[in-house]
Design a protein around this motif. Structure first.
Motif, short mmCIF file in Angstrom:
data_model
loop_
_atom_site.label_atom_id
_atom_site.label_comp_id
_atom_site.label_asym_id
_atom_site.label_seq_id
_atom_site.Cartn_x
_atom_site.Cartn_y
_atom_site.Cartn_z
N LEU A 283 0.83 -1.21 0.00
CA LEU A 283 0.00 0.00 0.00
C LEU A 283 0.86 1.26 0.00
O LEU A 283 0.56 2.23 -0.71
N ARG A 284 1.91 1.27 0.79
CA ARG A 284 2.79 2.45 0.81
C ARG A 284 3.41 2.70 -0.56
O ARG A 284 3.51 3.84 -1.02
N ALA A 285 3.83 1.61 -1.22
CA ALA A 285 4.45 1.75 -2.54
C ALA A 285 3.45 2.28 -3.57
O ALA A 285 3.86 2.90 -4.56
N LEU A 286 2.17 2.04 -3.32
CA LEU A 286 1.14 2.51 -4.25
C LEU A 286 0.65 3.91 -3.92
O LEU A 286 -0.21 4.44 -4.63
N GLY A 287 1.16 4.50 -2.83
CA GLY A 287 0.82 5.88 -2.52
C GLY A 287 -0.09 6.10 -1.34
O GLY A 287 -0.49 7.23 -1.07
N TYR A 288 -0.41 5.04 -0.61
CA TYR A 288 -1.25 5.18 0.59
C TYR A 288 -0.38 5.53 1.80
O TYR A 288 0.79 5.12 1.89
N GLU A 289 -0.96 6.26 2.74
CA GLU A 289 -0.33 6.50 4.03
C GLU A 289 -0.79 5.40 4.98
O GLU A 289 -2.00 5.25 5.22
#
Length: 268
Positions: free
Chosen positions: A88-94
């Motif tokens: 998720l972080r790599a996809l832009g989520y915090e």
């Protein structure tokens, strides 16, 4: 050992998305989070086989992702949610890692850091959400973290309730599932309880085998040599496997290739 690695590179993200049968989302929004949350549970099993195969469990993001991608495996909460957080972080989520204590059948809470869940904020601010792909039978989709009313999901009716001490109780069909702390944590904070889960005679993960995956019609679970297929509300088929059927069942239902059958070692 660190609690968090750098972001997954593009090739690893693409491999992770292929593993769960998902397309790269056009945006890090709530709709894409829902799709990823469901696809993860359909593809990656909740399992504790490493404990009974004598394999190490390293709470480091790259190792957790390797287990899912390279080894074709699943894991339990620390592993599944730890790896999902990296995606998720790599996809832009915090993403914020949170600790929880699981309610037992007697209503008593388990030890601190008994469970790991995620608070997720999409890039467009449409959140926050409680994401949890590592609790076995749980919600198919993320729960609204800040909502206090009923949240209907294919797996039941969920509620997030505040406690007097500032924690959050997560309920499914009015039954408390776990108590969630709101303070941010790191993966390394869970190492001691992860070790306890693997080694203590009091740990239910040490006492039994489980490998379970959500399906399009229900759930498939292999507990030792007992295979259970559920469909809908009432459909249930249970079968006792023979010794020569177990490894094939892991391959067929979970895509897990093993060279020997995991067995529960005698408790001291």
């Amino acid at each position: 050992m660190t609690g968090r690695s750098g972001p997954l590179g593009p090739a690893r993200v693409d491999a992770y998305l292929r593993r769960i049968g998902a397309e790269r989302p056009p945006a890090a929004d709530a709709e894409s989070l829902r799709a990823l949350h469901l696809r993860h549970q359909l593809a990656v099993p909740f399992e504790n086989l490493s404990i009974h195969l004598g394999q190490d469990i390293a709470l480091e993001e790259s190792a957790l992702v390797d287990k899912i991608l390279r080894d074709g495996r699943g894991g339990f909460c620390y592993e599944l949610n730890g790896a999902f957080a990296g995606l998720l972080r790599a996809l832009g989520y915090e993403v914020t890692t949170l600790a929880a204590r699981v309610f037992g059948a007697d209503g008593e809470l388990g030890p601190p850091y008994d469970h790991l869940a995620l608070r997720v904020m999409p890039a467009d601010g449409s959140g926050p959400w409680l994401a949890d792909v590592g609790f076995g039978r749980h919600s198919h989709y993320p729960l609204r973290y800040d909502a206090r009313g009923e949240q209907r999901d294919p797996a039941g009716v969920f509620r997030v309730e505040e406690t007097p001490d500032g924690d959050l109780d997560i309920l499914r069909n009015d039954a408390p599932q776990y108590r969630l702390e709101q303070r941010p944590r790191e993966l390394r904070d869970f190492e001691a309880t992860c070790w306890w889960q693997r080694t203590s005679p009091k740990s239910h993960f040490r006492q039994s085998l489980v490998c379970s995956r959500l399906t399009g019609t229900g759930r498939v679970t292999l507990s030792g040599r007992v295979l259970v297929l559920t469909t809908g509300e009432d459909g249930r088929e249970q079968r006792q496997l023979g010794e020569d059927e177990v490894l094939a069942a892991y391959r067929e239902h979970f895509g897990i290739v093993l060279d020997r059958e995991p067995v529960v070692a005698p408790l001291p």
